[in-house]
Design a protein around this motif. Structure first.
Motif, PDB file in Angstrom:
ATOM      1  N   THR A  59       0.839  -1.198   0.000  1.00 49.81           N
ATOM      2  CA  THR A  59       0.000   0.000   0.000  1.00 49.81           C
ATOM      3  C   THR A  59       0.876   1.250   0.000  1.00 49.81           C
ATOM      4  OG1 THR A  59      -0.072   0.224   2.412  1.00 49.81           O
ATOM      5  CG2 THR A  59      -1.707  -1.249   1.401  1.00 49.81           C
ATOM      6  N   PRO A  60       0.294   2.409  -0.319  1.00 53.29           N
ATOM      7  CA  PRO A  60       1.076   3.653  -0.224  1.00 53.29           C
ATOM      8  C   PRO A  60       1.651   3.873   1.170  1.00 53.29           C
ATOM      9  CG  PRO A  60      -0.936   4.027  -1.461  1.00 53.29           C
ATOM     10  CD  PRO A  60      -1.043   2.628  -0.916  1.00 53.29           C
ATOM     11  N   GLU A  61       0.914   3.461   2.192  1.00 51.65           N
ATOM     12  CA  GLU A  61       1.400   3.622   3.559  1.00 51.65           C
ATOM     13  C   GLU A  61       2.620   2.735   3.816  1.00 51.65           C
ATOM     14  OE1 GLU A  61      -2.560   5.072   3.056  1.00 51.65           O
ATOM     15  OE2 GLU A  61      -1.801   3.043   2.706  1.00 51.65           O
ATOM     16  N   ASP A  62       2.596   1.517   3.273  1.00 48.98           N
ATOM     17  CA  ASP A  62       3.744   0.615   3.407  1.00 48.98           C
ATOM     18  C   ASP A  62       4.975   1.216   2.727  1.00 48.98           C
ATOM     19  OD1 ASP A  62       2.096  -1.289   4.661  1.00 48.98           O
ATOM     20  OD2 ASP A  62       1.628  -2.278   2.761  1.00 48.98           O
ATOM     21  N   ALA A  63       4.772   1.707   1.502  1.00 53.22           N
ATOM     22  CA  ALA A  63       5.894   2.298   0.761  1.00 53.22           C
ATOM     23  C   ALA A  63       6.428   3.536   1.469  1.00 53.22           C
ATOM     24  CB  ALA A  63       5.454   2.646  -0.657  1.00 53.22           C
ATOM     25  N   ALA A  64       5.532   4.338   2.033  1.00 54.53           N
ATOM     26  CA  ALA A  64       5.963   5.530   2.762  1.00 54.53           C
ATOM     27  C   ALA A  64       6.794   5.153   3.982  1.00 54.53           C
ATOM     28  CB  ALA A  64       4.744   6.349   3.179  1.00 54.53           C
ATOM     29  N   TYR A  65       6.384   4.087   4.672  1.00 50.28           N
ATOM     30  CA  TYR A  65       7.152   3.623   5.835  1.00 50.28           C
ATOM     31  C   TYR A  65       8.564   3.224   5.416  1.00 50.28           C
ATOM     32  CZ  TYR A  65       8.828   0.530   9.537  1.00 50.28           C
ATOM     33  OH  TYR A  65       9.600  -0.068  10.504  1.00 50.28           O
ATOM     34  N   VAL A  66       8.670   2.440   4.349  1.00 52.22           N
ATOM     35  CA  VAL A  66       9.981   1.969   3.906  1.00 52.22           C
ATOM     36  C   VAL A  66      10.869   3.145   3.514  1.00 52.22           C
ATOM     37  CG1 VAL A  66      11.202   0.671   2.119  1.00 52.22           C
ATOM     38  CG2 VAL A  66       9.166  -0.306   3.209  1.00 52.22           C
ATOM     39  N   MET A  67      10.331   4.085   2.753  1.00 51.95           N
ATOM     40  CA  MET A  67      11.152   5.211   2.309  1.00 51.95           C
ATOM     41  C   MET A  67      11.520   6.143   3.459  1.00 51.95           C
ATOM     42  SD  MET A  67       9.736   6.090  -1.514  1.00 51.95           S
ATOM     43  CE  MET A  67       8.057   5.508  -1.375  1.00 51.95           C
ATOM     44  N   ARG A  68      10.655   6.193   4.454  1.00 48.74           N
ATOM     45  CA  ARG A  68      10.967   7.021   5.627  1.00 48.74           C
ATOM     46  C   ARG A  68      12.057   6.393   6.485  1.00 48.74           C
ATOM     47  NH1 ARG A  68       6.223   7.089   7.467  1.00 48.74           N
ATOM     48  NH2 ARG A  68       6.408   5.503   9.087  1.00 48.74           N
TER      49      ARG A  68
END
Length: 275
Positions: free
Chosen positions: A232-241
């Motif tokens: 999900t976008p939230e998963d991707a945001a977590y990884v990039m953060r």
């Protein structure tokens, strides 16, 4: 149907990295998937055989098995997808281990069709255990995929290979890969997604390990993440953060299958709720 020069694309992507702007890529198994991805502002689109399977309601992993000629399927899909894409680079998923392909000829044909680059899919990187050992020992090897990426680089095509270990990241960086995609496994979720996967925290650690290995070879390598628990976008945001080195996300099931499942199911429920 645009065809993009590799240097132009890499200048654009390196500028995005410098600004801290994530690069977002996605798989397209149908023309409508590609049109919608482009409308949403996606940075690059990839066509590979598993897109046909997942958008037909089958598991993406079907693309690893002998249900069709992967390279031929991509060339067929090109006629559906390439004409409707107006301003986005489109890459081809190439089966680099196919023993019946004359690779320079195939890559030339893909370039002539309008593909701006390639990715290594289907890939033996998703296979492990005794069977993987047997494949490697009999010449059906990840090394063949590295050779394909090297040849595509020499032909001035954008190259965005999947890697599954630090050693593979090094090999692809040495082959000239422009963007290395750290593959965390089959994507979870939905009706035909995987049910077991790494954790997001473990994925961050692996992505950074593989990125550091690749960047010891070449500092200019761009790193994207893909698959497994990153759905999900939230998963991707977590990884990039949390990641020190990840420059963006590449999705396939997460870009077309999961959104389709959610949207269609909800739309039908809304119609059925009419009193």
């Amino acid at each position: 149907m645009p065809v993009f020069d590799r240097n132009t694309l890499m200048t654009r992507f390196q500028e995005m990295v410098a600004r801290g702007q994530p690069i977002i890529g996605g798989g397209a198994g149908t023309g409508i998937s590609a049109k919608c991805e482009e409308a949403g502002g996606i940075d690059l689109i990839v066509i590979y055989n598993s897109g046909r399977y997942r958008m037909a309601g089958r598991a993406s992993s079907a693309g690893l098995l002998a249900y069709g000629n992967a390279n031929q399927i991509v060339q067929e899909m090109a006629l559906e997808v390439l004409p409707v894409v107006k301003r986005t680079p489109v890459l081809a998923g190439v089966n680099g281990t196919d023993p019946f392909v004359i690779m320079p000829k195939l890559l030339r044909e893909l370039k002539e069709l309008g593909f701006s680059g390639v990715q290594n899919f289907p890939t033996v990187g998703l296979i492990d255990g005794t069977f993987r050992v047997s494949l490697e020992e009999t010449g059906i090897s990840y090394g063949s995929e590295v050779d394909m990426i090297r040849l595509a680089h020499e032909m001035d095509m954008l190259t965005t290979p999947y890697v599954f270990s630090a050693d593979e990241a090094v090999a692809m960086a040495e082959a000239g890969a422009d963007i290395i995609v750290a593959h965390m496994g089959v994507t979870v979720g939905g009706t035909i997604g995987a049910e077991s996967a790494k954790s997001l925290a473990e994925s961050v650690r692996l992505i950074d390990d593989w990125a550091e290995a690749a960047r010891r070879v070449r500092r200019d390598v761009i790193i994207l993440c893909h698959g497994g628990p990153i759905a999900t976008p939230e998963d991707a945001a977590y990884v990039m953060r949390e990641s020190e080195h990840c420059n963006g996300f590449y999705g396939a099931s997460s870009m077309e299958r999961l959104p389709t499942e959610i949207a269609l199911t909800e739309q039908i429920r809304r119609f059925k709720a009419i009193a």
